[in-house]
Design a protein around this motif. Sequence first.
Motif, mmCIF file in Angstrom:
data_model
loop_
_atom_site.group_PDB
_atom_site.id
_atom_site.type_symbol
_atom_site.label_atom_id
_atom_site.label_comp_id
_atom_site.label_asym_id
_atom_site.label_seq_id
_atom_site.Cartn_x
_atom_site.Cartn_y
_atom_site.Cartn_z
ATOM 1 N N ASP A 227 8.242 -11.272 -11.626
ATOM 2 C CA ASP A 227 7.017 -10.610 -11.193
ATOM 3 C C ASP A 227 7.438 -9.240 -10.660
ATOM 4 N N ILE A 228 7.349 -8.228 -11.517
ATOM 5 C CA ILE A 228 7.852 -6.902 -11.154
ATOM 6 C C ILE A 228 6.824 -5.843 -11.485
ATOM 7 N N GLN A 229 6.567 -4.971 -10.544
ATOM 8 C CA GLN A 229 5.576 -3.917 -10.744
ATOM 9 C C GLN A 229 5.872 -2.743 -9.827
ATOM 10 N N MET A 230 5.109 -1.683 -9.987
ATOM 11 C CA MET A 230 5.265 -0.510 -9.150
ATOM 12 C C MET A 230 4.513 -0.729 -7.835
ATOM 13 N N LEU A 231 5.106 -0.272 -6.745
ATOM 14 C CA LEU A 231 4.438 -0.370 -5.455
ATOM 15 C C LEU A 231 3.269 0.617 -5.406
ATOM 16 N N VAL A 232 2.109 0.120 -5.033
ATOM 17 C CA VAL A 232 0.931 0.978 -4.902
ATOM 18 C C VAL A 232 0.938 1.593 -3.508
ATOM 19 N N THR A 233 0.840 2.923 -3.450
ATOM 20 C CA THR A 233 0.863 3.631 -2.169
ATOM 21 C C THR A 233 -0.371 4.513 -2.044
ATOM 22 N N ASP A 234 -0.786 4.754 -0.793
ATOM 23 C CA ASP A 234 -1.927 5.645 -0.557
ATOM 24 C C ASP A 234 -1.576 7.077 -0.933
ATOM 25 N N GLU A 235 -0.341 7.470 -0.649
ATOM 26 C CA GLU A 235 0.104 8.825 -0.947
ATOM 27 C C GLU A 235 0.838 8.838 -2.281
ATOM 28 N N HIS A 236 0.610 9.871 -3.078
ATOM 29 C CA HIS A 236 1.290 9.977 -4.365
ATOM 30 C C HIS A 236 2.732 10.445 -4.175
ATOM 31 N N PRO A 237 3.620 10.092 -5.117
ATOM 32 C CA PRO A 237 5.007 10.560 -5.018
ATOM 33 C C PRO A 237 5.063 12.081 -5.035
ATOM 34 N N PRO A 238 6.014 12.688 -4.333
ATOM 35 C CA PRO A 238 6.138 14.140 -4.344
ATOM 36 C C PRO A 238 6.661 14.634 -5.686
ATOM 37 N N TRP A 239 6.629 15.946 -5.861
ATOM 38 C CA TRP A 239 7.103 16.506 -7.118
ATOM 39 C C TRP A 239 8.621 16.388 -7.252
ATOM 40 N N THR A 240 9.329 16.422 -6.148
ATOM 41 C CA THR A 240 10.791 16.342 -6.211
ATOM 42 C C THR A 240 11.295 15.645 -4.967
ATOM 43 N N GLY A 241 12.607 15.393 -4.920
ATOM 44 C CA GLY A 241 13.213 14.708 -3.782
ATOM 45 C C GLY A 241 13.579 13.285 -4.124
ATOM 46 N N GLY A 242 14.433 12.685 -3.278
ATOM 47 C CA GLY A 242 14.915 11.338 -3.565
ATOM 48 C C GLY A 242 14.783 10.376 -2.405
ATOM 49 N N GLY A 243 14.079 10.779 -1.339
ATOM 50 C CA GLY A 243 14.030 9.940 -0.149
ATOM 51 C C GLY A 243 12.915 8.910 -0.132
ATOM 52 N N ALA A 244 11.851 9.123 -0.905
ATOM 53 C CA ALA A 244 10.695 8.206 -0.960
ATOM 54 C C ALA A 244 10.075 7.980 0.414
ATOM 55 N N LYS A 245 10.111 9.004 1.259
ATOM 56 C CA LYS A 245 9.544 8.884 2.603
ATOM 57 C C LYS A 245 8.048 8.585 2.547
ATOM 58 N N PRO A 249 5.042 3.598 4.788
ATOM 59 C CA PRO A 249 3.973 2.719 5.296
ATOM 60 C C PRO A 249 3.725 1.520 4.373
ATOM 61 N N ALA A 250 3.698 1.762 3.064
ATOM 62 C CA ALA A 250 3.464 0.664 2.116
ATOM 63 C C ALA A 250 4.641 -0.302 2.101
ATOM 64 N N VAL A 251 5.863 0.210 2.230
ATOM 65 C CA VAL A 251 7.045 -0.656 2.263
ATOM 66 C C VAL A 251 7.010 -1.540 3.513
ATOM 67 N N LEU A 252 6.687 -0.965 4.651
ATOM 68 C CA LEU A 252 6.606 -1.756 5.888
ATOM 69 C C LEU A 252 5.555 -2.854 5.786
ATOM 70 N N GLU A 253 4.443 -2.542 5.116
ATOM 71 C CA GLU A 253 3.392 -3.547 4.942
ATOM 72 C C GLU A 253 3.911 -4.720 4.103
ATOM 73 N N GLN A 254 4.684 -4.417 3.052
ATOM 74 C CA GLN A 254 5.275 -5.480 2.237
ATOM 75 C C GLN A 254 6.290 -6.306 3.029
ATOM 76 N N VAL A 255 7.082 -5.639 3.841
ATOM 77 C CA VAL A 255 8.065 -6.337 4.684
ATOM 78 C C VAL A 255 7.365 -7.338 5.602
ATOM 79 N N LYS A 256 6.237 -6.932 6.173
ATOM 80 C CA LYS A 256 5.489 -7.829 7.071
ATOM 81 C C LYS A 256 4.997 -9.065 6.334
ATOM 82 N N ARG A 257 4.644 -8.905 5.030
ATOM 83 C CA ARG A 257 4.040 -10.013 4.277
ATOM 84 C C ARG A 257 5.075 -11.010 3.756
ATOM 85 N N HIS A 258 6.348 -10.660 3.777
ATOM 86 C CA HIS A 258 7.361 -11.521 3.176
ATOM 87 C C HIS A 258 8.380 -11.986 4.215
#
Length: 815
Positions: A227-245, A249-258
């Motif tokens: 079961d693999i998919q893209m994480l849905v986030t409120d904010e869109h990915p930036p044009w560049t960069g590698g930090g995924a900052k 918020p969406a990652v923390l929400e997933q952490v809470k659920r698992h």
Amino acid sequence: MNDQGPDNASPAQMILPQMFTDWFASRGWTIHPHQREMLDRKDAPALLLIAPTGGGKTLAGFLPTLVELADGEHTGLHTLYVSPLKALAADIKRNLRMPVDEMNLPIRIEDRTGDTSYTQKRRQRADPPHILLTTPESLALLTSYEDAPRIFKGVQRIIVDEIHALADSKRGDQLMLALSRLQTIAPDLRRVGLSATVENPQAIARELACHPDPCPILQADPGPAPDIQMLVTDEHPPWTGGGAKYAIPAVLEQVKRHKTTLIFHNTRAQAEIFFHNLWLANDDALPIGIHHGSLDRSQREKVEAAMVAGELKAIVCTGSLDLGIDWGDVDLVIQVGAPKNVKRLVQRIGRANHRYNAPSKALLVPANRFEVVECVAALEAVRAYDLDGEPKGPGPRDVLCQHILITACAGPFDVDALYQEVITVGAFAQLSRANFDACFDFCATGGYALRAYDKWKRLLQRPDGQWQLRDPRAAQRIRMNIGTIQDTETLKVKLKGNFKALGEVEEAFAATLTPGDTFLIGGQIVRYDSLKELTVQVTRDASKTPKIATFMGTKFATSTQLQARILRMFQQESWPQLPDHTADWLQLQRDISKLPEADRVLVESMYFDKRHYTCVYSFAGRNAQQTLGLLLTQRMEELGLHPMGFVATDYATLFWGLDPVTDPTTLFDVTAINDGFETWLAGNAVMKKTFRGAATIAMLIERNLPQARKSGRQATFSSDILYDTLSKYDPDHLMLQITREEALRGLVDFGRISEMMTRTAGRIDHVTLDRVSPLAAPMLLERGKVTVAGKAAERLLEDAAALLMENAGLSQLPQ
């Protein structure tokens, strides 16, 4: 179950002893078909099992051993288990103790790695356990002792776990050479390979067998699709960069659920940055840890123990947790950043729901807009089980040189017999006698230019024709330098005062620090105080925005198979599988310029901010695009175009300068590029760095000495002198031949440039634009292109980004 290979006869079923049947029943288990098959084929000379993560493949590998040892009649070493990671060996030992203890089997199980005490290692040689769990390096070291024939004479089976992780590396080559040695000592030795992710089973099966034909392959039921998919986030990915900052918020929400979430990153520096930002946003004080190879061992073990105990909600990690370790109750894997390699992604996905017939659950988090495309391509590849992998080249000769010296440590040997032994190894099967003799001559004399130095005269021939070490004392030095893992020039980081170890940073990074500078390590912000006795002394300091330690790690390049998928995706009429913001971006690129094609090179010429820009899209991978940047910059200089710089990504190289490129075909003159490459390579530091690595593996250079370990600077200095000497006086020296081979297929990836030039065959699409193209715009924001500092940094970057996006026509797209 799929059985492939030369021996397709149905084996006679072996009766499982009653105590084993009862033990399975006591746990509510039934033996899986592939475990039954492994037991029935226990006498096969070699066998490869491909089974999904959580499918009990480790027990399948060990089950014949446990049954054979259950009667208590075998003495000495029966089974060797080899894994890529020390932590995996320790984990297997813990899991294997369960059936042994619960059935009260008379079986001794021990591990032997770099962490094993000297006393225990000596005892293991004198009185080997029934089952020894080890790593390729420790096994090679064991074969170097004079008593190796006694230690291994009774060994019956060797199990190579996660064999895919070793197959494509020099560690795997060294392991297979060690196996050829063991097979000579114990001719009836049976080989078992275990893996969950093999892109070319026949190739691995040939490598595992000690003859040209592949061994039988057993493929277990792969179980349900992940079961693999893209994480849905409120904010869109930036044009560049590698930090995924943006996704925290969406990652923390997933952490809470698992229950427990593993958050994978491709580099250690990215893991540190993400952990720091995650912790700052962790308002609920969720227990979160970090784990990577640059952390101090005690810190890693503390995190591992907390994982097993179920005390952590999430662990930010790197490849240090890639492989088949069963860490607690992990029920979600998050991959931050494009995975770059489908096989690696499948392996990481398998860390979640580590149970048979339970689907693994994973989420991908693209770090920027282009990575959205790559993540979707990776998702499609995983669903199609289309694994990637590069063709394996011939066996590396620096590893062979080390193997010859290891063999000499164990006592006198016959050189003809050693050659016959070596060519039973798949990677060395085509090794000519002349090339073998060149390696042997190097080990014996150092080669033409070094013959006058006693230091490198290491072998001599006895009256009976056999060869031995010239000086028996050399064995200690050889043993101290066994291994193919290249050390980075790292320095220990310790807290000032109590000297608590935090981990390591690269020597080059430490050299840039001045007292008061801050950086991240282990999720903590620390302040640099001083450098004493090769130790970076720091104090905790949470008051500043930190610098980021430049951990070495592995800087992955996107695989050729994944690049091909992306190029095919570009040729679709529309992209319903992509988010609207990314699909609109690609459509705008198509409207304003072109989308790159697989059999053509796209070159865009643009003018922006008083500079002429040229973007070359060749999809050759980051290393190759970097090398292409160096070569094309050189060509631009020759053509009088006044280049000023370039930036490279996995898919393109962007140049800027004072003059426009009006005819890109002149840049891609094959003869000129090849000549330029030769000139550049001959005088480049890449060659010296590559030489140092190969010379260390071949033991021309010793990193570890009986007195003390050489510092990185000392080793570099001595290797540079050797390189210059050989280049001047013996340009055809074996080590220089090896260096060139390694440079071409390693650091500079020139092979992928050659593949790109063959694939495109001079077909170039040249587009001249009056603005920056949508695909090129993010590259102008790559780290290092816009240099800013201080509190206004983010504002300046935002302003620069806004200007670029507006110029490229991207300001109207969803941000």
